[in-house]
Design an enzyme around this catalytic site. Structure first.
Site, PDB file in Angstrom:
ATOM      1  N   LYS A 124       0.778  -1.213  -0.145  1.00 27.65           N
ATOM      2  CA  LYS A 124      -0.087   0.006   0.019  1.00 27.65           C
ATOM      3  C   LYS A 124       0.885   1.473   0.009  1.00 27.65           C
ATOM      4  O   LYS A 124       0.751   2.029  -0.784  1.00 27.65           O
ATOM      5  CB  LYS A 124      -0.937  -0.081   1.127  1.00 27.65           C
ATOM      6  CG  LYS A 124      -2.090  -0.964   1.012  1.00 27.65           C
ATOM      7  CD  LYS A 124      -3.162  -0.854   2.207  1.00 27.65           C
ATOM      8  CE  LYS A 124      -4.237  -2.118   1.887  1.00 27.65           C
ATOM      9  NZ  LYS A 124      -4.060  -3.348   1.891  1.00 27.65           N
ATOM     10  N   LYS A 159      -8.409   2.476   5.293  1.00 23.37           N
ATOM     11  CA  LYS A 159      -8.040   1.125   5.166  1.00 23.37           C
ATOM     12  C   LYS A 159      -6.716   0.862   6.000  1.00 23.37           C
ATOM     13  O   LYS A 159      -5.765   1.527   6.046  1.00 23.37           O
ATOM     14  CB  LYS A 159      -7.926   0.455   3.968  1.00 23.37           C
ATOM     15  CG  LYS A 159      -6.976   1.446   2.951  1.00 23.37           C
ATOM     16  CD  LYS A 159      -6.929   0.596   1.590  1.00 23.37           C
ATOM     17  CE  LYS A 159      -6.333   1.645   0.576  1.00 23.37           C
ATOM     18  NZ  LYS A 159      -6.203   1.155  -0.584  1.00 23.37           N
ATOM     19  N   ARG A 209      -7.259  -5.304 -11.914  1.00 18.43           N
ATOM     20  CA  ARG A 209      -5.729  -5.703 -11.632  1.00 18.43           C
ATOM     21  C   ARG A 209      -5.045  -5.887 -13.046  1.00 18.43           C
ATOM     22  O   ARG A 209      -5.576  -6.734 -13.670  1.00 18.43           O
ATOM     23  CB  ARG A 209      -6.193  -7.299 -10.903  1.00 18.43           C
ATOM     24  CG  ARG A 209      -4.840  -8.130 -11.018  1.00 18.43           C
ATOM     25  CD  ARG A 209      -3.649  -7.504 -10.214  1.00 18.43           C
ATOM     26  NE  ARG A 209      -3.861  -6.996  -8.720  1.00 18.43           N
ATOM     27  CZ  ARG A 209      -3.807  -7.770  -7.645  1.00 18.43           C
ATOM     28  NH1 ARG A 209      -3.775  -9.069  -7.845  1.00 18.43           N
ATOM     29  NH2 ARG A 209      -4.309  -7.528  -6.742  1.00 18.43           N
ATOM     30  N   ARG A 224     -12.278  -5.922 -11.044  1.00 19.48           N
ATOM     31  CA  ARG A 224     -13.136  -6.607 -10.233  1.00 19.48           C
ATOM     32  C   ARG A 224     -14.189  -5.635  -9.748  1.00 19.48           C
ATOM     33  O   ARG A 224     -14.037  -4.644  -9.138  1.00 19.48           O
ATOM     34  CB  ARG A 224     -12.027  -6.841  -8.821  1.00 19.48           C
ATOM     35  CG  ARG A 224     -11.002  -7.951  -9.389  1.00 19.48           C
ATOM     36  CD  ARG A 224      -9.958  -7.878  -8.695  1.00 19.48           C
ATOM     37  NE  ARG A 224      -9.101  -6.609  -8.660  1.00 19.48           N
ATOM     38  CZ  ARG A 224      -8.251  -6.149  -7.969  1.00 19.48           C
ATOM     39  NH1 ARG A 224      -7.916  -7.262  -7.090  1.00 19.48           N
ATOM     40  NH2 ARG A 224      -7.574  -5.120  -7.793  1.00 19.48           N
ATOM     41  N   ARG A 232     -16.725  -2.629  -2.017  1.00 15.40           N
ATOM     42  CA  ARG A 232     -15.097  -3.217  -2.589  1.00 15.40           C
ATOM     43  C   ARG A 232     -15.301  -4.316  -3.848  1.00 15.40           C
ATOM     44  O   ARG A 232     -16.186  -4.941  -3.717  1.00 15.40           O
ATOM     45  CB  ARG A 232     -14.749  -4.182  -1.233  1.00 15.40           C
ATOM     46  CG  ARG A 232     -14.512  -3.318  -0.132  1.00 15.40           C
ATOM     47  CD  ARG A 232     -14.284  -4.066   1.169  1.00 15.40           C
ATOM     48  NE  ARG A 232     -15.716  -4.907   1.257  1.00 15.40           N
ATOM     49  CZ  ARG A 232     -15.357  -6.099   2.263  1.00 15.40           C
ATOM     50  NH1 ARG A 232     -14.473  -6.246   3.180  1.00 15.40           N
ATOM     51  NH2 ARG A 232     -16.655  -6.679   2.471  1.00 15.40           N
ATOM     52  N   ASP A 272      -3.025  -2.387  -8.907  1.00 16.43           N
ATOM     53  CA  ASP A 272      -4.466  -2.203  -8.730  1.00 16.43           C
ATOM     54  C   ASP A 272      -4.724  -0.654  -9.163  1.00 16.43           C
ATOM     55  O   ASP A 272      -4.219   0.325  -8.458  1.00 16.43           O
ATOM     56  CB  ASP A 272      -4.823  -2.406  -7.283  1.00 16.43           C
ATOM     57  CG  ASP A 272      -4.828  -3.828  -6.849  1.00 16.43           C
ATOM     58  OD1 ASP A 272      -4.699  -4.586  -7.600  1.00 16.43           O
ATOM     59  OD2 ASP A 272      -5.115  -4.143  -5.668  1.00 16.43           O
ATOM     60  N   GLU A 280      -2.739   0.391  -5.199  1.00 16.67           N
ATOM     61  CA  GLU A 280      -1.739  -0.674  -4.698  1.00 16.67           C
ATOM     62  C   GLU A 280      -0.750  -1.178  -5.560  1.00 16.67           C
ATOM     63  O   GLU A 280      -1.034  -1.309  -6.961  1.00 16.67           O
ATOM     64  CB  GLU A 280      -2.686  -1.659  -3.874  1.00 16.67           C
ATOM     65  CG  GLU A 280      -3.324  -1.194  -2.627  1.00 16.67           C
ATOM     66  CD  GLU A 280      -4.001  -2.650  -2.022  1.00 16.67           C
ATOM     67  OE1 GLU A 280      -3.342  -3.772  -2.251  1.00 16.67           O
ATOM     68  OE2 GLU A 280      -4.874  -2.374  -1.453  1.00 16.67           O
ATOM     69  N   ASN A 282       0.943  -4.757  -5.738  1.00 12.55           N
ATOM     70  CA  ASN A 282       0.912  -6.039  -5.046  1.00 12.55           C
ATOM     71  C   ASN A 282       2.264  -7.060  -5.419  1.00 12.55           C
ATOM     72  O   ASN A 282       2.312  -7.289  -6.677  1.00 12.55           O
ATOM     73  CB  ASN A 282      -0.333  -6.809  -5.277  1.00 12.55           C
ATOM     74  CG  ASN A 282      -1.603  -5.962  -4.800  1.00 12.55           C
ATOM     75  OD1 ASN A 282      -1.708  -6.281  -3.831  1.00 12.55           O
ATOM     76  ND2 ASN A 282      -2.065  -5.394  -5.596  1.00 12.55           N
TER      77      ASN A 282
END
Length: 303
Positions: A124, A159, A209, A224, A232, A272, A280, A282
């Site tokens: 993050k 978050k 993604r 997503r 979310r 993301d 983000e 990842n």
């Protein structure tokens, strides 16, 4: 080639969509020899980092999809490659594993992603290196700072820094309802650092993604999409995954980051993106291989 996969227990895999399993299948089809262990089976023994691992064979049956051989103790530096695919959270034991893998790398092991790069890369917080690409963002432990950010941006998302799959994500709208309670609970009364961002209504069209592999950009993303009243889009939170070609903005961002992250030893990365904003980066165990491959006919595992 002998390939070692360090992953969660095989019994826990979601066989119909597991990205690690997709990688294993492609490797086996290429006639590589597969080995498996969990992170708890990595240890320092004598003067080497070794894995108490087992040979692995992937079966065509969905009910009994793997077969493991007899456990052996093998130095990590004898493998052609070591894939670290243990899911977050990035807790102290995950950290301990990266230290052992760094020691193995010094002994000649080829580890992907590079354990030092993973350890230095908060999934993050890493977005703050690229402030021109991210939405308005605050990182703090202080309730007063969050309250001031809310006054400016009105609609925000809060978050924790160490969660995954959309866990612990809260939206606070213009009325500020429960803002203090959410911050106090998530932040454990100032003990934990939180990330706060302006809410992006474009999340309704999907949290994208985008996969980077060996410094190259996979040309399809998985959008997503949140379902019902959920904000979310994470698949683990019930989001619907829809593969689609990258937009011009998504491709621009991905092509900017891909060579930078690859140079650091981050071989496999999942970006993301929401409406052209980076949210983000990842690097621990990026997923969505299967969904993109099945819907786009672009085989991500062979990319």
């Amino acid at each position: 080639m002998n390939l070692l996969f360090i992953a969660d227990p095989l019994e826990s895999f979601k066989v119909h969509k597991d990205s690690t399993l997709a990688m294993m299948r492609v490797a086996q089809e290429a006639e590589h020899h597969l080995w498996f262990c969990e992170s708890r089976h990595i240890l320092w023994k004598g003067d080497l980092v070794v894995a108490d691992c087992q040979p692995l064979s992937i079966k065509s049956s969905l009910s009994v999809w793997f077969e493991l051989g007899e456990q052996q103790s093998r130095a990590l530096n004898v493998f052609s490659a070591v894939q670290m695919r243990t899911d977050p959270p990035f807790d102290i034991e995950y950290l301990n594993t990266t230290w052992l893998l760094s020691a193995a790398k010094r002994q000649g092991a080829r580890v992907f992603n590079d354990p030092t790069a993973v350890r230095d890369h908060s999934e993050k917080l890493s977005i703050t290196e690229f402030p021109e690409l991210i939405p308005p963002t605050l990182v703090t432990r202080e309730l007063s700072a969050v309250e001031e950010f809310h006054k400016v941006h009105s609609d925000i998302v809060i978050k924790p820094l160490d969660a995954m799959g959309g866990m612990g994500v809260f939206r606070v709208g213009p009325d500020g309802l429960n803002l203090a309670s959410i911050v106090e609970t998530l932040g454990e009364n100032g003990a934990r650092t939180l990330m706060v961002q302006r809410f992006l209504p474009e999340i309704a069209q999907g949290d994208k993604r985008v996969l980077l592999i060996r410094g190259q950009v996979v040309p399809f993303a998985l959008a997503r999409i949140p379902q019902g009243k959920e904000i979310r889009g994470d698949l683990a939170a019930g989001g619907k995954g829809v593969a689609m070609p990258l937009t011009a903005d998504e491709k621009r961002i991905a092509e900017k980051l891909a060579p930078i992250l690859n140079e650091r030893g981050l071989f496999l990365v999942g970006l993301d993106l929401i409406s052209g904003y980076l949210t983000e980066i990842n690097v621990t165990s990026p997923t969505c291989f299967v969904e993109i491959s099945e819907q786009s006919q672009f085989n991500v595992s062979q990319f």
